[in-house]
Design a protein around this motif. Sequence first.
Motif: not given
Lengths: 395, 278
Positions: A33-36, A46-48, A122-123, A158-161
Amino acid sequence: MGKNNKNTTEKVILKHDHFQTLIDLLKEREYRIVGPTLGEGAIVYDDLNTVDDLPIGWTDDQDGGVYRLKKRNDRAFFGYTVGPHSWKKFLFPSQLRLWKARRDENGFHIENDKNEIRKFAFIGVRSCDLHAISVQDTVFMHGIYSEPNYKARREHTFILAVNCGMAGGTCFCASMSTGPEATSGFDLALTEILQEKGEHYFVVETGTELGAEILLNVPHREAKKEEIHAAETIIKNTSQSMGRTMETKDIKDLLYRNYEHPRWDDVAKRCLTCANCTMVCPTCFCTTVEDVTDLTGEHAERWRKWDSCFTMDFSFIHGGSIRASAKSRYRQWMTHKLATWIDQFGTSGCVGCGRCITWCPVAIDITEETREIRKSEQTHSPNNSIKEGNNNENA
Amino acid sequence: MVDTANPFIPTQYRIQKVLGETYDTFTVELVPLQDNDGFSFLPGQFNMLYVFGVGEAPISLCSDPAIETSIKHTIRAVGTVTSAIQRLGRGGVVGVRGPFGTHWPLDDAKGNDVVIVAGGIGLAPLRPALYQIFAHREKYGRIALLFGARTPHDILYKHELERWRGRFDVEIKVTVDSAINGWRGNVGVVTTLIPGAQFDPLNTIAMICGPEVMMRFTIKELQNRGVKTENIYISMERNMKCGVGFCGHCQFGPTFVCKDGPIFRFDRINTIFGKREI
């Protein structure tokens, strides 16, 4: 990302306190899981681990050459725009070993170098970045050859927009028709809603079967009309508050007509050729390679690294660099983004994210440079553009 | 051959022969280390040659495309990789990726006169075209090879040029920029050979390879004689790291020299060709 399915567009409501469930479900499916998140004095990807790793309650102030983190007066999960990172750092790593080899009695042989690549989730991908990913998909996967390293990372992502709830000072996705609303290329898309009475929820749109499958196990309910309307209003407001605008009409021919233009000399006086714009750009794809050996000389590796058309080495052939002047290097970059890219890949190379403006140490603004060239054509010779435009078509 | 699943992986070839060409150029003949189906390529294409631990360089193929069991590259040792290939010498092993890029229009040229204009080592990527033309000589009209070298010492493939000159079905003209004692040939830049060459401008395909400035003046001279812009083909050179359109280095306006070139039909690039620093 899963397969698109048009029948799964019904919008639902996800409460903010169930966001962790979504992350947990993705973790269970062995996604990385990566995201802001907050880091390096900015919002970076980075990693969440948990929802608390998100920059909750933070926002950013952006302008030409300016980026500042600021506290919000609420607990928004996604109350900011894009930072210096883009998702290309995961799909297209800045340093990557292409292969390794060992010397042997026959000269050398390439060693098996299969690295297990964990699939990414991607979050919080913004619409501009969805378009940037799609642009890089075209560059790396839709030509004569498919870039195997990109493909391996991209295929299972996987994309979470997230639809933008605010526009940054350097944003111009509305001009580029790349945002602020995510319209395709996602598994799930959220619009974050924070109400004054403290209600905090997301209006969720499903883009793929995989998205629907994940959502199935997260507590949610059908969205009410007014909730959907609230989300639409947010997106509309964002669209109307873009910090920058870019006129894209005829932009390819505009730049093709103006390879020789005094504005390039002007920008060259300001440009430090530092390459920041190319590093933060989510579509820039240029690389160089480095061949390395160890001390024994028995092993060799070939590494690929992000490169920039702003360096002298970039265009070096025996005798010197093709683009020795700063002027020609800036012209190459901007003309590539806005014009030649269209001929090469059928889309613009610019998605209007504004990163190149924010992270330029001297605040060079691609929208302003384009505007100045356009303006000079309009003021100087009204007939010129028509005449030369015809020439261009014959070319 | 290129591994389509991973075009970055080189295949090992052994240097079977090294032939000194001029004081600063040499030709390597390469054979595959492992049995393969043979190496087929089209005249004008190039390979990326790799030296273990040193690096890779794009080099034109210069052998007869009809021969698939071995390939040849003429190399000028001017960089790290090319010098390393020279040091490897006979028996050394190099990595090969390719063939890459576009080719000379040998099919379109059938039924036409062909003018080949080469400057210096620019003759190397044109040699496969000549081999192919000679193999199907009856399909082409008049053939002129106009070759310019800096000095008589820089004349590439000297013996082959002499042999070809013995043929009566090809016009071979050689000139040097500056002569030395004993030189009885032409002196002057290669463009001076164009007015006197035998070809029908309206039915001529021109293939040019050399330094950009030489190509620019050659094109002008050919156009002066009435050769159509769309019948002129040139070979471009740019920095290259990958050969497959991913690294971005070889961009020339909207084109990638590695995949849209190196051979370009001139009318497709004439709006940018010759512009400074494109």
